[in-house]
Design a protein around this motif. Structure first.
Motif, PDB file in Angstrom:
ATOM      1  N   ALA A 127     -30.026   3.376   3.113  1.00  0.00           N
ATOM      2  CA  ALA A 127     -30.687   2.176   3.796  1.00  0.00           C
ATOM      3  C   ALA A 127     -30.148   2.147   5.427  1.00  0.00           C
ATOM      4  O   ALA A 127     -29.132   2.469   5.452  1.00  0.00           O
ATOM      5  N   LEU A 128     -30.965   1.998   6.162  1.00  0.00           N
ATOM      6  CA  LEU A 128     -30.492   2.127   7.464  1.00  0.00           C
ATOM      7  C   LEU A 128     -31.597   1.167   8.480  1.00  0.00           C
ATOM      8  O   LEU A 128     -32.923   1.468   8.424  1.00  0.00           O
ATOM      9  N   GLY A 129     -31.041   0.008   8.916  1.00  0.00           N
ATOM     10  CA  GLY A 129     -32.219  -0.968   9.219  1.00  0.00           C
ATOM     11  C   GLY A 129     -33.176  -1.148   8.417  1.00  0.00           C
ATOM     12  O   GLY A 129     -33.069  -1.763   7.330  1.00  0.00           O
ATOM     13  N   ASP A 130     -34.567  -1.132   8.882  1.00  0.00           N
ATOM     14  CA  ASP A 130     -35.585  -1.601   7.996  1.00  0.00           C
ATOM     15  C   ASP A 130     -36.080  -0.393   7.220  1.00  0.00           C
ATOM     16  O   ASP A 130     -37.180  -0.439   6.453  1.00  0.00           O
ATOM     17  N   ARG A 131     -35.457   0.808   6.977  1.00  0.00           N
ATOM     18  CA  ARG A 131     -35.660   1.878   6.280  1.00  0.00           C
ATOM     19  C   ARG A 131     -34.907   1.706   4.965  1.00  0.00           C
ATOM     20  O   ARG A 131     -33.738   1.779   5.192  1.00  0.00           O
ATOM     21  N   THR A 132     -35.428   1.925   4.064  1.00  0.00           N
ATOM     22  CA  THR A 132     -34.767   2.067   2.717  1.00  0.00           C
ATOM     23  C   THR A 132     -35.761   3.030   1.778  1.00  0.00           C
ATOM     24  O   THR A 132     -36.846   3.135   1.674  1.00  0.00           O
ATOM     25  N   TYR A 133     -34.700   3.669   1.165  1.00  0.00           N
ATOM     26  CA  TYR A 133     -35.318   4.850   0.180  1.00  0.00           C
ATOM     27  C   TYR A 133     -34.663   4.766  -1.081  1.00  0.00           C
ATOM     28  O   TYR A 133     -33.397   4.570  -1.278  1.00  0.00           O
ATOM     29  N   PHE A 136     -33.478  12.493   8.149  1.00  0.00           N
ATOM     30  CA  PHE A 136     -32.666  11.685   7.368  1.00  0.00           C
ATOM     31  C   PHE A 136     -31.091  12.082   7.630  1.00  0.00           C
ATOM     32  O   PHE A 136     -30.513  12.862   7.088  1.00  0.00           O
ATOM     33  N   LEU A 137     -30.584  11.160   8.778  1.00  0.00           N
ATOM     34  CA  LEU A 137     -29.298  11.530   9.214  1.00  0.00           C
ATOM     35  C   LEU A 137     -28.090  10.807   8.198  1.00  0.00           C
ATOM     36  O   LEU A 137     -28.002   9.518   8.241  1.00  0.00           O
ATOM     37  N   PHE A 138     -27.886  11.501   7.225  1.00  0.00           N
ATOM     38  CA  PHE A 138     -27.239  11.049   6.056  1.00  0.00           C
ATOM     39  C   PHE A 138     -25.909  10.085   6.625  1.00  0.00           C
ATOM     40  O   PHE A 138     -25.770   9.224   5.923  1.00  0.00           O
ATOM     41  N   SER A 139     -25.129  10.867   7.525  1.00  0.00           N
ATOM     42  CA  SER A 139     -24.224  10.101   7.933  1.00  0.00           C
ATOM     43  C   SER A 139     -24.181   8.698   8.540  1.00  0.00           C
ATOM     44  O   SER A 139     -23.455   7.675   8.744  1.00  0.00           O
ATOM     45  N   MET A 140     -25.630   8.244   8.922  1.00  0.00           N
ATOM     46  CA  MET A 140     -25.974   7.044   9.578  1.00  0.00           C
ATOM     47  C   MET A 140     -26.329   6.049   8.382  1.00  0.00           C
ATOM     48  O   MET A 140     -26.232   4.744   8.852  1.00  0.00           O
ATOM     49  N   TYR A 141     -26.585   6.360   7.411  1.00  0.00           N
ATOM     50  CA  TYR A 141     -27.195   5.536   6.375  1.00  0.00           C
ATOM     51  C   TYR A 141     -25.956   4.959   5.286  1.00  0.00           C
ATOM     52  O   TYR A 141     -25.222   5.563   4.936  1.00  0.00           O
ATOM     53  N   ALA A 142     -26.324   3.643   5.086  1.00  0.00           N
ATOM     54  CA  ALA A 142     -25.549   3.068   4.055  1.00  0.00           C
ATOM     55  C   ALA A 142     -25.985   3.640   2.594  1.00  0.00           C
ATOM     56  O   ALA A 142     -27.297   3.566   2.548  1.00  0.00           O
ATOM     57  N   MET A 143     -25.192   3.967   1.796  1.00  0.00           N
ATOM     58  CA  MET A 143     -25.763   4.744   0.560  1.00  0.00           C
ATOM     59  C   MET A 143     -25.220   3.541  -0.435  1.00  0.00           C
ATOM     60  O   MET A 143     -24.006   3.403  -0.385  1.00  0.00           O
ATOM     61  N   GLY A 144     -25.999   3.489  -1.566  1.00  0.00           N
ATOM     62  CA  GLY A 144     -25.401   2.674  -2.617  1.00  0.00           C
ATOM     63  C   GLY A 144     -26.058   3.196  -4.046  1.00  0.00           C
ATOM     64  O   GLY A 144     -26.926   3.899  -3.910  1.00  0.00           O
ATOM     65  N   TRP A 145     -25.476   2.720  -5.068  1.00  0.00           N
ATOM     66  CA  TRP A 145     -25.978   2.777  -6.502  1.00  0.00           C
ATOM     67  C   TRP A 145     -26.100   1.397  -6.884  1.00  0.00           C
ATOM     68  O   TRP A 145     -25.457   0.414  -6.816  1.00  0.00           O
ATOM     69  N   TYR A 146     -27.573   1.511  -7.490  1.00  0.00           N
ATOM     70  CA  TYR A 146     -27.837   0.150  -8.219  1.00  0.00           C
ATOM     71  C   TYR A 146     -28.188   0.643  -9.604  1.00  0.00           C
ATOM     72  O   TYR A 146     -28.325   1.714  -9.991  1.00  0.00           O
ATOM     73  N   ARG A 147     -28.330  -0.564 -10.397  1.00  0.00           N
ATOM     74  CA  ARG A 147     -28.644  -0.274 -11.899  1.00  0.00           C
ATOM     75  C   ARG A 147     -29.607  -1.406 -12.283  1.00  0.00           C
ATOM     76  O   ARG A 147     -29.470  -2.429 -11.784  1.00  0.00           O
TER      77      ARG A 147
END
Length: 117
Positions: A100-106, A29-40
């Motif tokens: 999220a990165l490409g087709d990967r989402t966690y 998990f290359l944190f710096s490459m991922y878009a990070m978000g908060w949902y509710r």
């Protein structure tokens, strides 16, 4: 295996503040490459995007939280934060962290935020 673990939720009075944290772990998990978000997600409602931070450092917010919430990330700690100020009862929801990165989402497991007097 990638894990996102949120913390920092709780009960707060209207006008109060909370800071949510989401720590990412797992090999690959290359944190710096991922878009990070908060949902509710509030009871009976669909999950909605609250704030997002791209890998390039751009942030965007839902109109309902602009000027009150701030997303930030610490690459060294693989952590994304959501600073929430001037909380309102309508902010009550389970807050989820997303990477999220490409087709990967966690997704994280969620943390409850309740705004009530």
């Amino acid at each position: 295996q990638v894990q996102l673990v949120e913390s920092g939720g709780g009960l707060v009075q209207p006008g109060g503040s909370l800071r949510l944290s989401c720590v990412a772990s797992g090999s690959g998990f290359l944190f710096s490459m991922y878009a990070m978000g908060w949902y509710r997600q509030a009871p009976g409602k669909q999950r909605e995007l609250v704030a997002a931070s791209t890998s390039g450092g751009t942030s965007n917010y839902a109109d309902s939280v602009k000027g009150r919430f701030t997303i930030s990330r610490d690459h060294a700690k693989k952590t994304v934060y959501l600073q929430m100020n001037n909380l309102k009862p309508e902010d009550t929801a389970v807050y989820y962290c997303n990477g999220a990165l490409g087709d990967r989402t966690y997704w994280g497991q969620g943390t409850q935020v309740t705004v009530a007097s």
